[in-house]
Design a protein around this motif. Structure first.
Motif, PDB file in Angstrom:
ATOM      1  N   ALA A 124      17.214   1.686  -3.478  1.00 17.16           N
ATOM      2  CA  ALA A 124      15.928   1.420  -4.136  1.00 17.16           C
ATOM      3  C   ALA A 124      14.879   0.863  -3.168  1.00 17.16           C
ATOM      4  O   ALA A 124      13.729   0.690  -3.558  1.00 17.16           O
ATOM      5  N   SER A 125      15.270   0.571  -1.929  1.00 19.64           N
ATOM      6  CA  SER A 125      14.290  -0.024  -1.006  1.00 19.64           C
ATOM      7  C   SER A 125      13.210   0.993  -0.649  1.00 19.64           C
ATOM      8  O   SER A 125      13.423   2.203  -0.754  1.00 19.64           O
ATOM      9  N   GLY A 126      12.065   0.502  -0.216  1.00 15.68           N
ATOM     10  CA  GLY A 126      11.004   1.399   0.215  1.00 15.68           C
ATOM     11  C   GLY A 126       9.762   0.609   0.578  1.00 15.68           C
ATOM     12  O   GLY A 126       9.570  -0.515   0.105  1.00 15.68           O
ATOM     13  N   ILE A 127       8.942   1.200   1.472  1.00 19.66           N
ATOM     14  CA  ILE A 127       7.666   0.557   1.824  1.00 19.66           C
ATOM     15  C   ILE A 127       6.536   1.576   1.726  1.00 19.66           C
ATOM     16  O   ILE A 127       6.714   2.747   2.046  1.00 19.66           O
ATOM     17  N   LEU A 128       5.386   1.084   1.282  1.00 19.37           N
ATOM     18  CA  LEU A 128       4.174   1.917   1.210  1.00 19.37           C
ATOM     19  C   LEU A 128       3.067   1.259   2.017  1.00 19.37           C
ATOM     20  O   LEU A 128       2.413   1.888   2.833  1.00 19.37           O
ATOM     21  N   SER A 129       2.879  -0.050   1.796  1.00 22.00           N
ATOM     22  CA  SER A 129       1.855  -0.758   2.566  1.00 22.00           C
ATOM     23  C   SER A 129       2.330  -2.169   2.876  1.00 22.00           C
ATOM     24  O   SER A 129       3.030  -2.785   2.069  1.00 22.00           O
ATOM     25  N   ILE A 130       1.989  -2.635   4.052  1.00 26.45           N
ATOM     26  CA  ILE A 130       2.268  -4.014   4.448  1.00 26.45           C
ATOM     27  C   ILE A 130       1.001  -4.514   5.147  1.00 26.45           C
ATOM     28  O   ILE A 130       0.555  -3.889   6.128  1.00 26.45           O
ATOM     29  N   PRO A 131       0.384  -5.602   4.642  1.00 30.98           N
ATOM     30  CA  PRO A 131      -0.880  -6.058   5.233  1.00 30.98           C
ATOM     31  C   PRO A 131      -0.787  -6.195   6.761  1.00 30.98           C
ATOM     32  O   PRO A 131       0.184  -6.720   7.277  1.00 30.98           O
ATOM     33  N   ASP A 132      -1.778  -5.667   7.443  1.00 26.86           N
ATOM     34  CA  ASP A 132      -1.893  -5.711   8.913  1.00 26.86           C
ATOM     35  C   ASP A 132      -0.826  -4.900   9.645  1.00 26.86           C
ATOM     36  O   ASP A 132      -0.782  -4.922  10.881  1.00 26.86           O
ATOM     37  N   VAL A 133       0.061  -4.233   8.928  1.00 23.53           N
ATOM     38  CA  VAL A 133       1.116  -3.460   9.611  1.00 23.53           C
ATOM     39  C   VAL A 133       1.048  -1.985   9.214  1.00 23.53           C
ATOM     40  O   VAL A 133       1.054  -1.094  10.066  1.00 23.53           O
ATOM     41  N   LEU A 134       0.990  -1.746   7.908  1.00 20.90           N
ATOM     42  CA  LEU A 134       1.100  -0.370   7.418  1.00 20.90           C
ATOM     43  C   LEU A 134       0.144  -0.185   6.252  1.00 20.90           C
ATOM     44  O   LEU A 134       0.182  -0.950   5.283  1.00 20.90           O
ATOM     45  N   GLN A 135      -0.747   0.805   6.361  1.00 20.26           N
ATOM     46  CA  GLN A 135      -1.657   1.125   5.254  1.00 20.26           C
ATOM     47  C   GLN A 135      -1.556   2.614   4.964  1.00 20.26           C
ATOM     48  O   GLN A 135      -1.534   3.410   5.900  1.00 20.26           O
ATOM     49  N   PRO A 136      -1.479   3.013   3.681  1.00 22.12           N
ATOM     50  CA  PRO A 136      -1.481   4.447   3.387  1.00 22.12           C
ATOM     51  C   PRO A 136      -2.776   5.065   3.922  1.00 22.12           C
ATOM     52  O   PRO A 136      -3.864   4.588   3.605  1.00 22.12           O
ATOM     53  N   GLU A 137      -2.648   6.095   4.751  1.00 24.53           N
ATOM     54  CA  GLU A 137      -3.812   6.659   5.439  1.00 24.53           C
ATOM     55  C   GLU A 137      -4.618   7.549   4.497  1.00 24.53           C
ATOM     56  O   GLU A 137      -4.062   8.409   3.823  1.00 24.53           O
ATOM     57  N   THR A 138      -5.956   7.329   4.454  1.00 22.72           N
ATOM     58  CA  THR A 138      -6.809   8.170   3.613  1.00 22.72           C
ATOM     59  C   THR A 138      -7.335   9.358   4.418  1.00 22.72           C
ATOM     60  O   THR A 138      -7.908  10.288   3.860  1.00 22.72           O
TER      61      THR A 138
END
Ligand SMILES: NC(=O)c1ccc[n+]([C@@H]2O[C@H](COP(=O)([O-])OP(=O)(O)OC[C@H]3O[C@@H](n4cnc5c(N)ncnc54)[C@H](OP(=O)(O)O)[C@@H]3O)[C@@H](O)[C@H]2O)c1
Length: 293
Positions: A124-138
């Protein structure tokens, strides 16, 4: 935690040197699965969100089932600690970070020592966004190598390594008293990982990492079938669910399309409990509809 480490070391001494396939036949007889009436389920990524809700519902809905919940930081997982107070005998909590393979191996050893087998594995783990590290790219101009690789490591590589190390433990049985005739591996994917369904673009790192998870899971399902290993692998899209992961992106989601964790986990467990051999390698949405690749 202390107990886990001791158990882990003991397990290492006991199993060192045996090839995986040999261990499958020699150490894990079906009697070890039968010992745990109600079965043993593992939820990986259980500290919060949908993973934590899976743990709760598995414990509440099957009064004989045992659950192994793993997360990066058990001492910081307040929700899991509350469940441990309530279900002390039937819940084990182990540390596991999908980016640190040693922690996956140690969890597998610990589960082998404590239970001998697993009937259900939910990643069930997963990442989409992490402040200052990972942002979903527009836009393509915001795509960075580091984001692509990080999302791939956590969302695709990690769950696959978990399956690899839990494979020798996966046995038939369990399933809310239904005694499934297959073991089940359920990986939480996302509809945005579908190439056929991609009409909006964007979110390059997340999308591509879930697409990779889908392909890797499909390949594993083919291998299990070829080897006549009674394990069914499925991919699940939980819908848009009100969790930390979706929080920054909920503004444009209609109210009736934003699900609670309770609703989503309940629908996904219905799919898991009803799984058949012919479902091996399929990608299902929360409502049981198949999603195109
Ligand atoms: N929510 C949605 O709308 C939605 C939609 C489609 C698909 N999904 C998928 O559903 C799954 C669950 O999402 P969610 O909404 O429950 O997310 P969430 O509330 O943000 O929870 C994510 C979980 O992943 C864990 N995690 C992150 N990195 C990890 C690592 N390196 N090793 C182990 N665990 C790690 C987190 O643990 P920590 O507490 O240690 O950070 C947390 O338990 C994800 O795979 C997600 O992609 C969710």
């Amino acid at each position: 935690m202390k107990q886990f480490l001791v158990q882990t070391q003991m397990g290492f001494m006991a199993t060192r040197g045996l090839p995986l396939r040999l261990m499958r036949r020699s150490s894990f007889s079906s009697s070890s699965a039968a010992k745990w009436e109600g079965g043993v389920s593992m939820v990986q990524g259980a500290s919060r969100g949908i993973g934590l809700e899976f743990v709760k519902q598995l414990l509440e809905k099957d009064e004989k089932g045992h659950v192994v919940a793993t997360c990066r930081n058990p001492s910081g997982a307040a929700g899991l600690r509350d469940l441990k107070d309530k279900f002390a005998e039937r819940l084990s909590i182990l540390p596991l970070d999908v980016t640190v393979e040693r922690t996956i191996e140690e969890s597998a050893k610990s589960i082998r020592e404590q239970y001998g087998s697993l009937n259900l594995l939910i990643n069930a783990s997963g990442i989409l966004s992490i402040p200052d590290v990972l942002q979903p790219e527009t836009t393509l101009s915001k795509v960075q190598k580091s984001s692509l690789l990080f999302a791939y490591e956590v969302n695709a590589v990690g769950p696959i390594l978990v399956i690899k190390h839990m494979w020798p433990l996966l046995k038939t049985g369990g399933g809310s008293g239904t005694e499934r005739d297959v073991a089940v591996v359920a990986n939480l994917s996302a509809r945005v990982g579908s190439i056929g369904d991609n009409r909006l673009g964007g979110w390059h790192s997340y999308r591509a990492s879930k697409t990779a998870l889908n392909q890797l899971t499909k390949s594993i399902s083919v291998e299990f079938a070829r080897k006549k290993d009674p394990i069914v692998c499925i991919l699940l899209h939980p819908g848009t669910v009100d969790t930390d992961l979706s929080m920054p992106f909920q503004r444009n989601v209609p109210k009736d399309k934003l699900f609670t964790k309770e609703f989503s986990a309940q629908k996904l467990l219905q799919i898991i409990n009803g799984v058949k051999s012919c479902d091996n390698g399929k990608f299902f949405a929360w409502d049981g509809q198949e999603i195109p690749w």
